[in-house]
Design a protein around this motif. Sequence first.
Motif, PDB file in Angstrom:
ATOM      1  N   SER A 159      -7.513  -1.589   4.362  1.00 12.45           N
ATOM      2  CA  SER A 159      -7.498  -2.467   5.704  1.00 12.45           C
ATOM      3  C   SER A 159      -6.320  -2.919   6.120  1.00 12.45           C
ATOM      4  O   SER A 159      -5.649  -3.366   7.047  1.00 12.45           O
ATOM      5  N   ALA A 160      -5.333  -3.258   5.166  1.00  7.32           N
ATOM      6  CA  ALA A 160      -4.186  -3.983   5.184  1.00  7.32           C
ATOM      7  C   ALA A 160      -3.204  -2.821   5.756  1.00  7.32           C
ATOM      8  O   ALA A 160      -3.564  -1.591   6.021  1.00  7.32           O
ATOM      9  N   GLU A 161      -2.052  -3.119   6.583  1.00 13.42           N
ATOM     10  CA  GLU A 161      -1.396  -2.266   7.085  1.00 13.42           C
ATOM     11  C   GLU A 161      -0.400  -1.413   5.820  1.00 13.42           C
ATOM     12  O   GLU A 161      -0.188  -1.867   5.049  1.00 13.42           O
ATOM     13  N   SER A 162      -0.492  -0.262   6.304  1.00 17.10           N
ATOM     14  CA  SER A 162       0.049   0.628   5.085  1.00 17.10           C
ATOM     15  C   SER A 162       0.386   2.103   5.526  1.00 17.10           C
ATOM     16  O   SER A 162       0.047   2.508   6.868  1.00 17.10           O
ATOM     17  N   GLU A 163       1.029   2.843   4.896  1.00 20.19           N
ATOM     18  CA  GLU A 163       1.575   4.230   5.214  1.00 20.19           C
ATOM     19  C   GLU A 163       0.717   5.066   4.479  1.00 20.19           C
ATOM     20  O   GLU A 163       0.041   5.042   3.547  1.00 20.19           O
ATOM     21  N   LEU A 164       0.485   6.289   5.175  1.00 19.03           N
ATOM     22  CA  LEU A 164      -0.318   7.373   4.718  1.00 19.03           C
ATOM     23  C   LEU A 164       0.344   8.751   4.999  1.00 19.03           C
ATOM     24  O   LEU A 164       1.090   9.095   5.768  1.00 19.03           O
ATOM     25  N   ASN A 165       0.019   9.617   4.047  1.00 19.96           N
ATOM     26  CA  ASN A 165       0.687  11.091   4.278  1.00 19.96           C
ATOM     27  C   ASN A 165      -0.341  12.252   4.312  1.00 19.96           C
ATOM     28  O   ASN A 165      -1.278  11.998   3.553  1.00 19.96           O
ATOM     29  N   ILE A 166      -0.232  13.298   5.261  1.00 20.20           N
ATOM     30  CA  ILE A 166      -1.234  14.319   5.353  1.00 20.20           C
ATOM     31  C   ILE A 166      -0.288  15.451   5.072  1.00 20.20           C
ATOM     32  O   ILE A 166       0.746  15.669   5.509  1.00 20.20           O
ATOM     33  N   GLY A 174       4.362  18.082   6.109  1.00 18.92           N
ATOM     34  CA  GLY A 174       3.158  17.124   6.232  1.00 18.92           C
ATOM     35  C   GLY A 174       3.735  16.063   7.461  1.00 18.92           C
ATOM     36  O   GLY A 174       4.654  16.305   8.197  1.00 18.92           O
ATOM     37  N   ILE A 175       2.825  15.099   7.643  1.00 16.05           N
ATOM     38  CA  ILE A 175       2.937  14.118   8.638  1.00 16.05           C
ATOM     39  C   ILE A 175       2.794  12.776   7.721  1.00 16.05           C
ATOM     40  O   ILE A 175       1.833  12.494   6.942  1.00 16.05           O
ATOM     41  N   LYS A 176       3.583  11.735   8.218  1.00 17.91           N
ATOM     42  CA  LYS A 176       3.848  10.452   7.646  1.00 17.91           C
ATOM     43  C   LYS A 176       3.239   9.488   8.724  1.00 17.91           C
ATOM     44  O   LYS A 176       3.871   9.361   9.715  1.00 17.91           O
ATOM     45  N   LEU A 177       2.285   8.717   8.715  1.00 14.67           N
ATOM     46  CA  LEU A 177       1.605   7.934   9.575  1.00 14.67           C
ATOM     47  C   LEU A 177       1.647   6.507   8.940  1.00 14.67           C
ATOM     48  O   LEU A 177       1.560   6.290   7.950  1.00 14.67           O
ATOM     49  N   ARG A 178       1.609   5.680  10.095  1.00 12.01           N
ATOM     50  CA  ARG A 178       1.197   4.245   9.420  1.00 12.01           C
ATOM     51  C   ARG A 178       0.023   3.526  10.321  1.00 12.01           C
ATOM     52  O   ARG A 178      -0.023   3.741  11.405  1.00 12.01           O
ATOM     53  N   ALA A 179      -0.638   3.060   9.117  1.00  8.52           N
ATOM     54  CA  ALA A 179      -2.120   2.642   9.806  1.00  8.52           C
ATOM     55  C   ALA A 179      -1.725   0.917  10.186  1.00  8.52           C
ATOM     56  O   ALA A 179      -1.364   0.157   9.168  1.00  8.52           O
ATOM     57  N   GLU A 180      -2.197   0.601  11.360  1.00  5.20           N
ATOM     58  CA  GLU A 180      -2.186  -1.005  11.619  1.00  5.20           C
ATOM     59  C   GLU A 180      -3.197  -1.598  10.567  1.00  5.20           C
ATOM     60  O   GLU A 180      -4.179  -1.074   9.979  1.00  5.20           O
ATOM     61  N   ARG A 181      -3.132  -2.973  10.551  1.00  8.64           N
ATOM     62  CA  ARG A 181      -4.097  -3.758   9.427  1.00  8.64           C
ATOM     63  C   ARG A 181      -5.275  -3.827  10.426  1.00  8.64           C
ATOM     64  O   ARG A 181      -5.295  -3.913  11.736  1.00  8.64           O
ATOM     65  N   ASN A 182      -6.377  -3.509   9.748  1.00  8.97           N
ATOM     66  CA  ASN A 182      -7.840  -3.542  10.386  1.00  8.97           C
ATOM     67  C   ASN A 182      -8.460  -4.929  10.030  1.00  8.97           C
ATOM     68  O   ASN A 182      -8.759  -5.217   9.025  1.00  8.97           O
ATOM     69  N   SER A 183      -8.590  -5.748  11.300  1.00 11.02           N
ATOM     70  CA  SER A 183      -9.740  -6.755  11.184  1.00 11.02           C
ATOM     71  C   SER A 183     -11.075  -6.876  11.402  1.00 11.02           C
ATOM     72  O   SER A 183     -11.684  -7.911  11.393  1.00 11.02           O
ATOM     73  N   GLY A 184     -11.536  -5.639  11.828  1.00 11.30           N
ATOM     74  CA  GLY A 184     -12.774  -5.421  12.060  1.00 11.30           C
ATOM     75  C   GLY A 184     -13.587  -4.545  11.199  1.00 11.30           C
ATOM     76  O   GLY A 184     -13.457  -4.664   9.943  1.00 11.30           O
ATOM     77  N   GLU A 185     -14.672  -3.663  11.816  1.00 10.15           N
ATOM     78  CA  GLU A 185     -15.383  -2.887  11.107  1.00 10.15           C
ATOM     79  C   GLU A 185     -14.489  -1.666  10.444  1.00 10.15           C
ATOM     80  O   GLU A 185     -13.386  -1.088  10.989  1.00 10.15           O
ATOM     81  N   GLU A 186     -15.261  -0.904   9.677  1.00 12.48           N
ATOM     82  CA  GLU A 186     -14.424   0.350   9.156  1.00 12.48           C
ATOM     83  C   GLU A 186     -14.235   1.513  10.349  1.00 12.48           C
ATOM     84  O   GLU A 186     -15.071   1.472  11.352  1.00 12.48           O
ATOM     85  N   ARG A 187     -13.247   2.020  10.546  1.00 11.65           N
ATOM     86  CA  ARG A 187     -12.829   2.899  11.629  1.00 11.65           C
ATOM     87  C   ARG A 187     -12.260   4.297  11.101  1.00 11.65           C
ATOM     88  O   ARG A 187     -11.788   3.976  10.013  1.00 11.65           O
ATOM     89  N   SER A 188     -12.594   5.274  11.796  1.00 14.36           N
ATOM     90  CA  SER A 188     -11.821   6.620  11.446  1.00 14.36           C
ATOM     91  C   SER A 188     -11.582   7.230  12.654  1.00 14.36           C
ATOM     92  O   SER A 188     -11.878   7.042  13.701  1.00 14.36           O
TER      93      SER A 188
END
Length: 410
Positions: free
Chosen positions: A149-156, A183-197
């Motif tokens: 849920s925290a802001e983080s980076e991810l790789n596809i 591949g692709i490198k993305l940043r996910a914002e912090r999630n303060s709510g429900e699980e999302r996809s």
Amino acid sequence: MYTKNKISNRRIGLLSVLALFFLPLIFTACNDDDTEFVGDPFFIIEENPTGLAVGVSGDTKSYVVRSNRPWQIVPQGESHWAKTFPIEGKDDGIFKVIISENDTFDPRTINFVFVVDGKEQPLLFRVDQEANVPYITLDDEEKGIAVPSAESELNIHVKANVEWIYTLENGSWLTEIAVLENGIKLRAERNSGEERSTKVKISSAQHPSLDKEIVITQSAGNIILEENFDWLTYGSTIFYDTSGEKRMDSWTSDEKERGWTSTENTNSSNQQLVYARTGFVKLGKTNYGGDLTSPTLSNLEQTSNVRVTFKAVPYQTKGGTRDTNTLNIEALGAGTPSVNSLTIDNWPDYDADPECTEVWQAETAKYEFIITGADASTRIKLLGGAYDLSSASPNKNRIFIDDIKVEIID
């Protein structure tokens, strides 16, 4: 006249002595040249291969040479995809034919000739490689990618031999960092709510049948720490195979920056006795225990009660000898854990699960406890037994740890 004759005689005598000294060397040198090679020249490759046919992924194959002369292997034409090593030798030896992966859609062929003692041999060695086909593959396509849920980076991770682009479906919480060849490198914002996809679609305009999709799922906002150690790729999944594992004080700077630490064990030369494996860690070694300490729960905005869940497996040798299996628990900073220790008793069965992968999926591998009054300064410490086990019996308390999650419960 007498003096000159005397000098001349001395010179003649000296030359005679030198001639007697060097004459055997001259004959020896001539004899060495004459006997450098014995017998008629020959060059044979054992089993008499005439070529090699390989698939798309390439191959490396070794061959044994029998010869009594210097030899060379010479490609007929330019070749970056097929090489030999070494390219020359003398007398008996071994050479390898090394074929790279074929990323093209064309089959390819090259011949190698053998030059023995300066003369090209009638033998040709032919290498044929199959053509590739267009493809796009994604790592973790089936199970998807999970992010905390925290802001983080991810790789596809994308492997393809065609041009491709990507699109996001309802993915406004993801931003692009970079698109790379692999591949692709993305940043996910912090999630303060429900699980999302969201779905990420990788597509090729020239080859629409190759389109792929992968689902990215972000944990709900009440999950404040989530770690599966998939960034550790050392050693073996088999618990009793310790080859290749890496102690924490030898981790790379990037691995250390993940925030996981361990107390320097003063009884063991101040070593941090946590060992990286393939997607999990091991605590401790013979005579000494090790602890794993989490990063701070920095995403906690107020004092809260949290549930800590994790997976663990106790150490058992291949022959069935078992370590002590006590895991001591401590909250550093704010908070009080609901238990001071847990007994880790889901022993591995090496006959039923020789690769030690199924044991992690069993319900018995899951453990949990509560910390009341945790805040942003709280850190969680898991210790295998005690730091000094040299007087204990048994003197080992090794435990494997994975999939740690911290969830706000109230």
